[in-house]
Design a protein around this motif. Structure first.
Motif, PDB file in Angstrom:
ATOM      1  N   TYR A  10       0.822  -1.200   0.000  1.00 22.76           N
ATOM      2  CA  TYR A  10       0.000   0.000   0.000  1.00 22.76           C
ATOM      3  C   TYR A  10       0.864   1.261   0.000  1.00 22.76           C
ATOM      4  O   TYR A  10       0.592   2.212  -0.733  1.00 22.76           O
ATOM      5  N   ILE A  11       1.914   1.259   0.793  1.00 23.01           N
ATOM      6  CA  ILE A  11       2.813   2.416   0.864  1.00 23.01           C
ATOM      7  C   ILE A  11       3.465   2.663  -0.491  1.00 23.01           C
ATOM      8  O   ILE A  11       3.528   3.793  -0.972  1.00 23.01           O
ATOM      9  N   VAL A  12       3.927   1.615  -1.143  1.00 25.81           N
ATOM     10  CA  VAL A  12       4.557   1.748  -2.455  1.00 25.81           C
ATOM     11  C   VAL A  12       3.533   2.270  -3.468  1.00 25.81           C
ATOM     12  O   VAL A  12       3.836   3.166  -4.269  1.00 25.81           O
TER      13      VAL A  12
ATOM     14  N   ARG B  18       1.379   6.727  -6.820  1.00 28.84           N
ATOM     15  CA  ARG B  18       0.228   7.541  -7.164  1.00 28.84           C
ATOM     16  C   ARG B  18       0.519   9.026  -6.946  1.00 28.84           C
ATOM     17  O   ARG B  18       0.213   9.868  -7.792  1.00 28.84           O
ATOM     18  N   ARG B  19       1.130   9.342  -5.813  1.00 26.81           N
ATOM     19  CA  ARG B  19       1.464  10.744  -5.531  1.00 26.81           C
ATOM     20  C   ARG B  19       2.507  11.277  -6.501  1.00 26.81           C
ATOM     21  O   ARG B  19       2.452  12.442  -6.903  1.00 26.81           O
ATOM     22  N   ALA B  20       3.455  10.444  -6.891  1.00 26.09           N
ATOM     23  CA  ALA B  20       4.465  10.878  -7.865  1.00 26.09           C
ATOM     24  C   ALA B  20       3.817  11.164  -9.218  1.00 26.09           C
ATOM     25  O   ALA B  20       4.172  12.144  -9.891  1.00 26.09           O
TER      26      ALA B  20
ATOM     27  N   LEU C 258       3.732  14.788 -11.076  1.00 29.57           N
ATOM     28  CA  LEU C 258       4.219  14.921 -12.441  1.00 29.57           C
ATOM     29  C   LEU C 258       3.174  15.580 -13.330  1.00 29.57           C
ATOM     30  O   LEU C 258       3.498  16.489 -14.107  1.00 29.57           O
ATOM     31  N   SER C 259       1.913  15.176 -13.199  1.00 26.89           N
ATOM     32  CA  SER C 259       0.874  15.786 -14.024  1.00 26.89           C
ATOM     33  C   SER C 259       0.690  17.261 -13.680  1.00 26.89           C
ATOM     34  O   SER C 259       0.484  18.097 -14.567  1.00 26.89           O
TER      35      SER C 259
END
Length: 73
Positions: A7-9, A14-16, A20-21
């Motif tokens: 989940y952490i990975v 997802r946050r990265a 980026l977007s």
């Protein structure tokens, strides 16, 4: 490996992707504004015109209102 590690990975990825977007969107806006400024130097464009308020866009004098037309019978 525990499920919490997965989940952490997943959250990190997802946050990265979100970051980026957002960065790509900011870069696109910067390029658009730079292009507008470059075009403004070449000729008159919306970017070259000063901003006007809503009152500047309205006509100075209003026309008299026409009387209402009778309803068709």
């Amino acid at each position: 490996m525990h499920l919490s590690d997965d989940y952490i990975v997943f959250e990190l990825h997802r946050r990265a992707e979100e970051r980026l977007s957002r960065e790509l969107e900011v870069r696109r806006r910067i390029r658009e504004r730079a292009a507008e400024v470059a075009e403004a130097g070449e000729g008159v464009t919306d970017a070259a015109r000063p901003r006007r308020g809503i009152r500047a866009l309205l006509p100075r004098r209003l026309r008299p209102l026409a009387p209402p037309r009778p309803a068709a019978s």
